[in-house]
Scaffold this motif. Structure first.
Motif, mmCIF file in Angstrom:
data_model
loop_
_atom_site.group_PDB
_atom_site.id
_atom_site.type_symbol
_atom_site.label_atom_id
_atom_site.label_comp_id
_atom_site.label_asym_id
_atom_site.label_seq_id
_atom_site.Cartn_x
_atom_site.Cartn_y
_atom_site.Cartn_z
ATOM 1 N N ASN A 1 -36.797 -16.055 -8.253
ATOM 2 C CA ASN A 1 -36.628 -17.472 -7.930
ATOM 3 C C ASN A 1 -35.574 -18.128 -8.817
ATOM 4 N N THR A 2 -35.565 -17.758 -10.094
ATOM 5 C CA THR A 2 -34.521 -18.260 -10.992
ATOM 6 C C THR A 2 -33.160 -17.736 -10.567
ATOM 7 N N ALA A 3 -33.112 -16.464 -10.163
ATOM 8 C CA ALA A 3 -31.850 -15.873 -9.719
ATOM 9 C C ALA A 3 -31.316 -16.588 -8.486
ATOM 10 N N TRP A 4 -32.201 -16.930 -7.556
ATOM 11 C CA TRP A 4 -31.756 -17.667 -6.375
ATOM 12 C C TRP A 4 -31.142 -19.004 -6.762
ATOM 13 N N ASP A 5 -31.809 -19.717 -7.653
ATOM 14 C CA ASP A 5 -31.278 -21.017 -8.076
ATOM 15 C C ASP A 5 -29.916 -20.855 -8.738
ATOM 16 N N ARG A 6 -29.768 -19.830 -9.542
ATOM 17 C CA ARG A 6 -28.477 -19.579 -10.184
ATOM 18 C C ARG A 6 -27.414 -19.179 -9.167
ATOM 19 N N MET A 7 -27.786 -18.358 -8.192
ATOM 20 C CA MET A 7 -26.828 -17.921 -7.176
ATOM 21 C C MET A 7 -26.300 -19.100 -6.373
ATOM 22 N N VAL A 8 -27.187 -20.017 -6.027
ATOM 23 C CA VAL A 8 -26.769 -21.200 -5.262
ATOM 24 C C VAL A 8 -25.736 -22.004 -6.057
ATOM 25 N N LYS A 9 -25.840 -21.957 -7.391
ATOM 26 C CA LYS A 9 -24.893 -22.661 -8.261
ATOM 27 C C LYS A 9 -23.693 -21.791 -8.630
ATOM 28 N N SER A 10 -23.574 -20.622 -8.013
ATOM 29 C CA SER A 10 -22.495 -19.654 -8.294
ATOM 30 C C SER A 10 -22.526 -19.178 -9.739
ATOM 31 N N ASP A 11 -23.707 -19.122 -10.324
ATOM 32 C CA ASP A 11 -23.867 -18.701 -11.706
ATOM 33 C C ASP A 11 -24.270 -17.236 -11.774
ATOM 34 N N VAL A 12 -23.409 -16.369 -11.259
ATOM 35 C CA VAL A 12 -23.631 -14.928 -11.342
ATOM 36 C C VAL A 12 -22.299 -14.224 -11.139
ATOM 37 N N LYS A 13 -22.075 -13.157 -11.883
ATOM 38 C CA LYS A 13 -20.883 -12.326 -11.715
ATOM 39 C C LYS A 13 -21.346 -10.898 -11.452
ATOM 40 N N TYR A 14 -21.318 -10.474 -10.173
ATOM 41 C CA TYR A 14 -21.068 -11.312 -9.008
ATOM 42 C C TYR A 14 -22.210 -11.154 -8.013
ATOM 43 N N ARG A 15 -23.175 -10.314 -8.387
ATOM 44 C CA ARG A 15 -24.297 -10.071 -7.496
ATOM 45 C C ARG A 15 -25.531 -9.718 -8.317
ATOM 46 N N PHE A 16 -26.636 -10.393 -8.033
ATOM 47 C CA PHE A 16 -27.908 -9.978 -8.618
ATOM 48 C C PHE A 16 -28.417 -8.754 -7.856
ATOM 49 N N VAL A 17 -29.023 -7.830 -8.585
ATOM 50 C CA VAL A 17 -29.661 -6.675 -7.967
ATOM 51 C C VAL A 17 -31.038 -6.498 -8.609
ATOM 52 N N ILE A 18 -32.054 -6.390 -7.766
ATOM 53 C CA ILE A 18 -33.431 -6.251 -8.245
ATOM 54 C C ILE A 18 -33.730 -4.787 -8.544
ATOM 55 N N ASP A 19 -34.221 -4.532 -9.751
ATOM 56 C CA ASP A 19 -34.778 -3.223 -10.088
ATOM 57 C C ASP A 19 -36.193 -3.196 -9.512
ATOM 58 N N MET A 20 -36.372 -2.465 -8.415
ATOM 59 C CA MET A 20 -37.648 -2.523 -7.717
ATOM 60 C C MET A 20 -38.770 -1.820 -8.458
ATOM 61 N N ASP A 21 -38.460 -1.076 -9.508
ATOM 62 C CA ASP A 21 -39.526 -0.518 -10.343
ATOM 63 C C ASP A 21 -40.321 -1.646 -10.998
ATOM 64 N N SER A 22 -39.676 -2.808 -11.163
ATOM 65 C CA SER A 22 -40.350 -3.959 -11.774
ATOM 66 C C SER A 22 -41.449 -4.525 -10.889
ATOM 67 N N LEU A 23 -41.456 -4.152 -9.607
ATOM 68 C CA LEU A 23 -42.495 -4.647 -8.703
ATOM 69 C C LEU A 23 -43.875 -4.142 -9.106
ATOM 70 N N LYS A 24 -43.922 -2.965 -9.731
ATOM 71 C CA LYS A 24 -45.214 -2.421 -10.150
ATOM 72 C C LYS A 24 -45.874 -3.338 -11.150
ATOM 73 N N ALA A 25 -45.117 -3.810 -12.123
ATOM 74 C CA ALA A 25 -45.663 -4.709 -13.131
ATOM 75 C C ALA A 25 -45.976 -6.066 -12.549
ATOM 76 N N ALA A 26 -45.131 -6.538 -11.646
ATOM 77 C CA ALA A 26 -45.338 -7.861 -11.048
ATOM 78 C C ALA A 26 -46.565 -7.885 -10.173
#
Length: 354
Positions: free
Chosen positions: A329-354
């Motif tokens: 959700n934070t990444a989406w907010d940052r992306m909308v503001k063009s605050d990323v160089k240049y693409r966020f990518v989710i490490d899906m291994d983190s889904l286990k902990a989440a």
């Protein structure tokens, strides 16, 4: 029997993404089952989940820049085996019989239309499709891509499945190559891939941006220079000199500013879809130089595989910022503001902990 899947989903247009459970189908005869390793974050994910384009089906599990490992294949699958590293892009099905599908241009399917990786009609389970912000996915083998990049690069390969093909397809279709002067409007998730790919094709690449501070980055990515679009003198100095312009900006703006920069018979292609119309185009800008204004969607499966192989051969991946799924959700907010160089990518291994 269907198998349980874990994901992050939006339950409505105004709710944050949160953990969600659902069921995937077991692999059918022509299916490939894939454990998702990485999933890129595309601005289309935000547009869809927030229903900014309308027609969103909820719960919405976004994600169409998927890299994963094959865990099972159906009995009729001949192209993939357990353990293969593969990708899934924006489509998971199409009618397969219309002229566009027969010509390998499934993205323009004239039958039922292509089935999106998410928010499309699910022809097997019913309801709608769920995308790559999930632990696994099951896809027809005809819509699975082979990835040959080194495993260390797999997270950075994920955005090629959308940002890469969205820029490669028009550059290839309009035969960009050596001896051509090419402009790329915007230096974001799409634009930075456009620069890398056009430069690898041998073109002289210039970036158009409102931010002069991006000049060094543009050159690092392969551009000859950055032209500040707000600088009237700088723009005038390039009038009538471009063979091709790839316009990646997804917000309304003055297209005439860039049409004036095309040579006779030059083309500008739009790949960004704004949520409201562009300013009117002055027809004289087209007529008196026989210029063309065109649009382009993603690419077909055959061309997407071609793009992946091209990028592997030229050492191209996306510039990324890896994130855990609970940062989405934070990444989406940052992306909308063009605050990323240049693409966020989710490490899906983190889904286990989440």
């Amino acid at each position: 029997m269907p198998t349980p899947a874990r994901a992050y989903a939006a339950q409505s247009a105004d709710t944050a993404l949160a953990p969600f459970s659902f069921e995937r189908r077991d692999p059918q005869a022509d299916d490939v089952a894939i454990d998702i390793l990485h999933c890129g974050v595309c601005h289309s994910d935000v547009h869809t989940a927030r229903s900014e384009w309308g027609g969103t089906l909820y719960p919405c599990v976004p994600g169409h820049e998927i890299v994963g490992r094959v865990t099972a294949v159906g009995g009729d699958v001949t192209n993939f085996a357990v353990g293969d590293i593969v990708g899934v892009g924006c489509m998971v099905d199409s009618c397969g019989t219309c002229p566009s599908c027969n010509e390998g241009e499934e993205q323009y399917c004239e039958g039922s239309g292509f089935v999106g990786t998410y928010n499309g009609p699910d022809p097997v389970m019913g309801g709608h499709t769920y995308g790559g912000y999930a632990d696994h996915i099951v896809v027809k083998q005809d819509f699975v891509l082979r990835i040959t990049h080194d495993e260390a690069d797999l997270a950075a390969v994920a955005p090629l499945l959308c940002a890469g093909i969205t820029t490669y397809s028009p550059l290839k279709h309009w035969k960009v190559g050596p001896g051509q002067k090419v402009g790329v409007v915007g230096l974001g998730g799409l634009g930075h891939m456009g620069v890398k790919i056009a430069a690898a094709m041998g073109a002289e690449v210039h970036v158009f941006s409102t931010s002069p501070g991006k000049r060094d980055d543009a050159k690092r990515l392969g551009a000859t220079d950055l032209i500040v679009s707000k600088d009237d003198a700088a723009m005038a100095g390039h009038a009538g000199s471009f063979d091709f312009i790839l316009n990646t900006v997804a917000a309304p703006h003055d297209l005439n500013l860039y049409l004036n920069l095309l040579k006779r018979d030059g083309t500008m292609v739009l790949v960004g879809v704004p949520d409201s119309p562009h300013d009117p185009v002055e027809v004289a800008n087209l007529v008196f130089k026989r210029r063309s204004l065109a649009g382009s969607l993603i690419g077909g499966i055959r061309e997407t595989q071609e793009m992946l192989d091209f990028c592997k051969a030229h050492g191209i991946v996306s510039d990324i910022e890896p994130i855990a799924i609970d940062q989405i959700n934070t990444a989406w907010d940052r992306m909308v503001k063009s605050d990323v160089k240049y693409r966020f990518v989710i490490d899906m291994d983190s889904l286990k902990a989440a």
